[in-house]
Design an enzyme around this catalytic site. Sequence first.
Site, PDB file in Angstrom:
ATOM      1  N   TYR B 143       0.845  -1.192   0.000  1.00 19.68           N
ATOM      2  CA  TYR B 143       0.000   0.000   0.000  1.00 19.68           C
ATOM      3  C   TYR B 143       0.886   1.249   0.000  1.00 19.68           C
ATOM      4  O   TYR B 143       0.609   2.229  -0.712  1.00 19.68           O
ATOM      5  CB  TYR B 143      -0.916   0.011   1.231  1.00 19.68           C
ATOM      6  CG  TYR B 143      -1.960  -1.078   1.234  1.00 19.68           C
ATOM      7  CD1 TYR B 143      -3.149  -0.927   0.517  1.00 19.68           C
ATOM      8  CD2 TYR B 143      -1.765  -2.265   1.934  1.00 19.68           C
ATOM      9  CE1 TYR B 143      -4.107  -1.922   0.521  1.00 19.68           C
ATOM     10  CE2 TYR B 143      -2.726  -3.273   1.931  1.00 19.68           C
ATOM     11  CZ  TYR B 143      -3.899  -3.102   1.226  1.00 19.68           C
ATOM     12  OH  TYR B 143      -4.848  -4.091   1.215  1.00 19.68           O
ATOM     13  N   HIS B 175      -5.901  -7.205  -5.733  1.00 20.28           N
ATOM     14  CA  HIS B 175      -5.503  -8.367  -4.907  1.00 20.28           C
ATOM     15  C   HIS B 175      -3.982  -8.476  -4.801  1.00 20.28           C
ATOM     16  O   HIS B 175      -3.475  -9.219  -3.982  1.00 20.28           O
ATOM     17  CB  HIS B 175      -6.097  -9.658  -5.478  1.00 20.28           C
ATOM     18  CG  HIS B 175      -5.674  -9.957  -6.895  1.00 20.28           C
ATOM     19  ND1 HIS B 175      -6.288  -9.380  -7.988  1.00 20.28           N
ATOM     20  CD2 HIS B 175      -4.693 -10.739  -7.400  1.00 20.28           C
ATOM     21  CE1 HIS B 175      -5.718  -9.820  -9.104  1.00 20.28           C
ATOM     22  NE2 HIS B 175      -4.737 -10.637  -8.777  1.00 20.28           N
ATOM     23  N   GLU B 201      -1.800 -17.158  -9.070  1.00 24.51           N
ATOM     24  CA  GLU B 201      -0.764 -16.482  -9.853  1.00 24.51           C
ATOM     25  C   GLU B 201       0.638 -16.962  -9.472  1.00 24.51           C
ATOM     26  O   GLU B 201       1.586 -16.821 -10.252  1.00 24.51           O
ATOM     27  CB  GLU B 201      -0.880 -14.960  -9.670  1.00 24.51           C
ATOM     28  CG  GLU B 201      -2.178 -14.404 -10.233  1.00 24.51           C
ATOM     29  CD  GLU B 201      -2.251 -12.876 -10.161  1.00 24.51           C
ATOM     30  OE1 GLU B 201      -1.234 -12.237  -9.864  1.00 24.51           O
ATOM     31  OE2 GLU B 201      -3.343 -12.342 -10.406  1.00 24.51           O
TER      32      GLU B 201
END
Lengths: 159, 208
Positions: B143, B175, B201
Site C-alpha cells: 500500500y 488483490h 498467480e
Amino acid sequence: MLGLPPFEEVIAAHGAVVLRVCRAVAGPDDADDAWSETFLSALQAYPRLAAGSNVRGWLVTIAYRKAVDRIRAGRRAPIPVGTLPERPSLDRELSDAGLWRAVAALAPKQRGAVVLHHVGGLPYAEAADLLGTSEAAARRAAADGIAALRKALDREESI
Amino acid sequence: MTNPDALTRLLGAERDAEAEAVARLRARVVSQASATGLLDVAYRTLDTPIGSLLLAATPEGLVRVGLPNEDQARVLGELAARISPRILHAPARLDRAAREIDEYFSRSRHSFDISLDLRLAHGFRRSVLHHMLEIGYGATASYAALAAASGSPKAVRAVGSACATNPLPLVIPCHRVLRSDGTLGGYAGGLEVKQLLLALEARPGDGL
C-alpha cells in the site's frame, strides 16, 4: 435514494401485460411489432421518468398508443369476429387469438376502456385521460364493452 | 350467458405461453437497443472458480466487476443510479471480457486486453487504480509503495480505500496490493478470495 430500477427489471415485470395490451388492440399479428416499439420507445425515455412513477401504467399507456398507431396505419385491420375460425369459450382452453380478435372488433371507445382498464389494469380516471373522455364515460364504455364481448363470445359458442 | 367476472378475470390473467413470447421479443429489443446506442450498460454473469461474477460494460468498456460476495441486484441498482438505468442483460457485449477472465482462471492469460471504463472512480482513487494496473501478474506491491507511486507517500490509508472501492477487481489487480510486512491487508471480496488469486498467480505457469 430510491432511483429507477435497471430496465431489465422493467421488462421482466411488465413484458407480459404489455404483450396482452398489444394483442388486444393490434391483434395477434401486429402485436409483436407494437411490443418492440413500446419497449424501445420506453427505453429511450426511461432515464427521464420520475423515480417512483407507476411504471406499469406508463408502459400500458405507451403500448396502447403504439398499438392504435399500428391499426391506424391500416396495414392490417382487425379481423371481424364473424370470420373467426376458432370458437372461443370461457374455459382455460380458450383460444387467446379468438378472445383478442373479439376485443379488437369492439367499438373503439369500448375497446379502449376494456383494454386499458381490464387488460392493462389502469384506473378508470387514467384510462379516461388517454381516451379523451370523462371517468364516468370510460366506466360506462368498459361495462358496455364487456357486455358486447359476452354477447359475441356466446354467439360463437352457440354456433 | 358467460359470467362477466370470469370474462374480466380472463382479460387480465397471465398466460402460460407469454413468457416464451416475451423472451423472444426481449432479445429482439436488446439487439435493436444495442445497435441504436440505447443500451447504456450491458451485463452478464460468469461462473468462475471463486464463484459467480457480475460483469457490466458501457460502450466505452468494462465498467464494473461484481465479486461473488456482492449482491448482484444491488450492484445493478447502483449502476442504474450512477451511470444510467438503461441496463439490459446482454451477454454478447461481454463475450470478450468473459473469455479473458476464463483464460485468467485457467492460467493461460496473464494480462487483460479489454478496454476499461473508469468512470466510477474519481480523483486520487482513480490515479491509484492506474498505478495498480502496472503491478504485473504474480507480483505484489505494498500500500505504501502504491501511495508513493501515486505521488502521495503519506496517503497509505487512501490507497487502502482505493483498493476497497475498486470497481473492477480482478481486472485491476487490487488483490496484488499487500501490507509492507507482507501480510494480506484487506479485500472487498473476502480474504480467502485474495489468497486464492495470489496462489493461482504464484503457481508455475503451464498455459503460456
